[in-house]
Design an enzyme around this catalytic site. Structure first.
Site, mmCIF file in Angstrom:
data_model
loop_
_atom_site.group_PDB
_atom_site.id
_atom_site.type_symbol
_atom_site.label_atom_id
_atom_site.label_comp_id
_atom_site.label_asym_id
_atom_site.label_seq_id
_atom_site.Cartn_x
_atom_site.Cartn_y
_atom_site.Cartn_z
ATOM 1 N N SER A 172 0.871 -1.185 0.000
ATOM 2 C CA SER A 172 0.000 0.000 0.000
ATOM 3 C C SER A 172 0.900 1.223 0.000
ATOM 4 C CB SER A 172 -0.841 0.005 1.275
ATOM 5 O OG SER A 172 -1.416 1.286 1.499
ATOM 6 N N TYR A 185 -2.597 -1.204 10.455
ATOM 7 C CA TYR A 185 -2.554 -1.403 8.999
ATOM 8 C C TYR A 185 -1.234 -0.873 8.415
ATOM 9 C CZ TYR A 185 -4.095 -1.218 4.104
ATOM 10 O OH TYR A 185 -4.209 -1.387 2.741
HETATM 11 C C1 BGC Z 1 -6.240 1.413 2.052
HETATM 12 C C2 BGC Z 1 -7.422 2.262 1.617
HETATM 13 C C3 BGC Z 1 -6.992 3.696 1.378
HETATM 14 C C4 BGC Z 1 -5.755 3.769 0.493
HETATM 15 C C5 BGC Z 1 -5.211 5.185 0.349
HETATM 16 C C6 BGC Z 1 -5.134 1.568 1.045
HETATM 17 O O1 BGC Z 1 -4.045 0.764 1.366
HETATM 18 O O2 BGC Z 1 -6.641 0.058 2.180
HETATM 19 O O3 BGC Z 1 -8.439 2.213 2.611
HETATM 20 O O4 BGC Z 1 -8.053 4.400 0.744
HETATM 21 O O5 BGC Z 1 -4.737 2.937 1.010
HETATM 22 O O6 BGC Z 1 -5.135 5.842 1.564
#
Ligand code: BGC
Length: 287
Positions: A172, A185
């Site tokens: 991410s 996360y």
């Molecule tokens: C998350 C999303 C978020 C995006 C940008 C992703 O890794 O799961 O919820 O919108 O990152 O912030």
């Protein structure tokens, strides 16, 4: 000339690229975890279109998984669904054994399964922390380890691919962008980045390539709140210089390329597919 917010929104209509037409993955066997929805679904379908046979892993939602399998089969590819929790070692090992029985081997692992359990930091429970780390990080470790074992056992088959195997970790933008209210996360994604690079360094001599895709905001169920109303979408666009939300197909095309021999010299890298979210968009008009 300086750009203000008004100029930024005066952009052309969105034109999406067409799906890949070359079967760059034909003869290859792929496993995509968390493939019954969102990014995983988009990646599984894209790999199938590119000629791969695909195992569609999921943990809940049989019908959605069956629908992905059906879509891949319509395009002529082999596919089946496999229910398994990526955080459970026994289930992961059984999934890889079954794949070798059914398809003979594995060439491509897309470590995609992941979730969010958001909370202000001082209210975050140990369960929320453990669930996110368990699935997002430990789950990727367990699947990558099984894949590497099979890649090393089998080695390079030149008629299939230059590499003995390819792993794509779904990370991410939050592997580098800190994220208040989502500490578990962001920590899991930061962990994925160093896990991916360290595995890549270790297995490169075996001709195994390991990379990440780091998506920004993609239109999926995980972040519905961020795009489902015009106000939310408008707010989200202040973080996205390219001025459109990402679609699962954007990630699908990146995954096909990274998994293919077109990316044969690429290992240990994070490919940001984020419309510029990591470009510090606040600085376009400030600083
Ligand atoms: C998350 C999303 C978020 C995006 C940008 C992703 O890794 O799961 O919820 O919108 O990152 O912030």
């Amino acid at each position: 000339m300086s750009l203000d917010a008004g100029d930024r929104h005066a952009v052309p209509e969105v034109v999406m690229p067409t799906p890949p037409i070359h079967k760059v993955l034909s003869g290859q066997k792929a496993l995509v975890t968390g493939a019954n929805s969102g990014i995983g679904r988009g990646v599984a379908i894209a790999l199938g279109r590119a000629g791969a046979d695909v195992v569609v892993n999921y943990v809940a939602g049989d019908e959605a998984a069956d629908a992905v399998v059906a879509e891949i089969r319509t395009g002529g590819g082999k596919a089946y669904a496999h229910k398994a929790d990526v955080a459970n070692e026994t289930e992961v090992q059984a999934m890889f054994r079954k794949m070798v029985e059914e398809l003979g081997t594995i060439d491509i692992l897309v470590n995609n399964a992941g979730l969010q359990r958001d909370a202000p930091f001082d209210e975050m429970t140990l369960e929320q922390w453990n669930t996110v780390i368990g699935i997002n990080l430990t789950g990727q470790f367990l699947c990558a380890r099984e894949a590497v074992r099979e890649f090393k056992r089998r080695g390079v088959v030149p008629s299939v691919s230059c590499a003995a195997g390819k792993i794509i970790c779904m990370s991410s933008v939050h592997e580098i962008i800190p994220w208040a209210g989502h500490v578990n996360y962001a920590a899991s994604k930061g962990g994925i980045m160093m896990m991916m690079k360290s595995i890549a360094q270790e297995v490169a001599p075996y001709r195994i390539r390991v990379n990440s895709i780091s998506p920004g905001a993609i239109r999926t169920p995980i972040n519905t709140k961020a795009w489902s109303t015009p106000e939310a979408y408008q707010r989200l666009m202040t973080l996205v210089p390219y001025n459109r939300i990402g679609e699962p197909e954007d990630i699908g095309r990146a995954a096909v390329w990274l998994a293919s021999d077109n990316a044969d010299y690429v290992t240990g890298t994070s490919l940001y597919v984020d419309g510029g979210m990591t470009l510090y968009p606040g600085f376009a008009t400030g600083g």
